[in-house]
Write a protein that holds these residues in place. Structure first.
Motif, PDB file in Angstrom:
ATOM      1  N   GLY A 127      -9.785   0.890   1.956  1.00  0.00           N
ATOM      2  CA  GLY A 127      -9.529   0.436   3.310  1.00  0.00           C
ATOM      3  C   GLY A 127      -9.581  -1.082   3.393  1.00  0.00           C
ATOM      4  N   ALA A 142      -7.112  -4.565   1.576  1.00  0.00           N
ATOM      5  CA  ALA A 142      -6.713  -3.186   1.275  1.00  0.00           C
ATOM      6  C   ALA A 142      -6.113  -3.153  -0.125  1.00  0.00           C
ATOM      7  CB  ALA A 142      -5.705  -2.676   2.298  1.00  0.00           C
ATOM      8  N   HIS A 148      -1.876  -1.605   6.792  1.00  0.00           N
ATOM      9  CA  HIS A 148      -2.953  -1.963   7.724  1.00  0.00           C
ATOM     10  C   HIS A 148      -2.502  -3.017   8.727  1.00  0.00           C
ATOM     11  CE1 HIS A 148      -6.471  -4.643   8.729  1.00  0.00           C
ATOM     12  NE2 HIS A 148      -6.771  -3.523   9.355  1.00  0.00           N
ATOM     13  N   ALA A 187      -6.702  -0.183   4.870  1.00  0.00           N
ATOM     14  CA  ALA A 187      -5.475   0.629   4.932  1.00  0.00           C
ATOM     15  C   ALA A 187      -5.777   2.036   4.436  1.00  0.00           C
ATOM     16  CB  ALA A 187      -4.376   0.001   4.079  1.00  0.00           C
TER      17      ALA A 187
END
Length: 102
Positions: free
Chosen positions: A79, A67, A45, A81
């Motif tokens: 997330g 992440a 990310h 990522a």
């Protein structure tokens, strides 16, 4: 493929990670009990160091934005990522931790 010694068992604290460099690649090595895991150290990310992340169960959370990645596979599981990080097979030979490298 071959295995390469990267650390001593005693160098990797329980429930934490360390970062090693192998041919220009940063690799995070984690220890959970007597199991060792190796994944790419750089979060997909924003580039945070996963070896400095928070380990919970068999996942590591990036210290920058949260992440999460599976230690066994490098799969991004939370997330922000969404891209996985590389994973490497590990083994212990005596007191040496080794990873499989090309």
């Amino acid at each position: 493929m071959r295995f390469q010694k990267v650390a001593k068992v005693s160098q990797i604290p329980e429930g934490r990670g360390i970062c090693i460099e192998w041919q220009g690649e940063r690799i995070a090595i984690f220890r959970i009990g007597q199991e060792f895991f190796a994944i790419g150290d750089t979060c997909t990310h924003a580039g945070g160091s996963l070896s400095e992340g928070f380990v919970e169960g068999y996942e590591v959370e990036c210290p920058l934005h949260g992440a999460r990645f599976e230690l066994a596979t490098g799969r991004a599981v939370c997330g922000p990522a969404f891209e996985d990080v590389p994973s490497y097979r590990t083994r212990v030979v005596g007191e040496d931790v080794e990873i499989e490298v090309p």
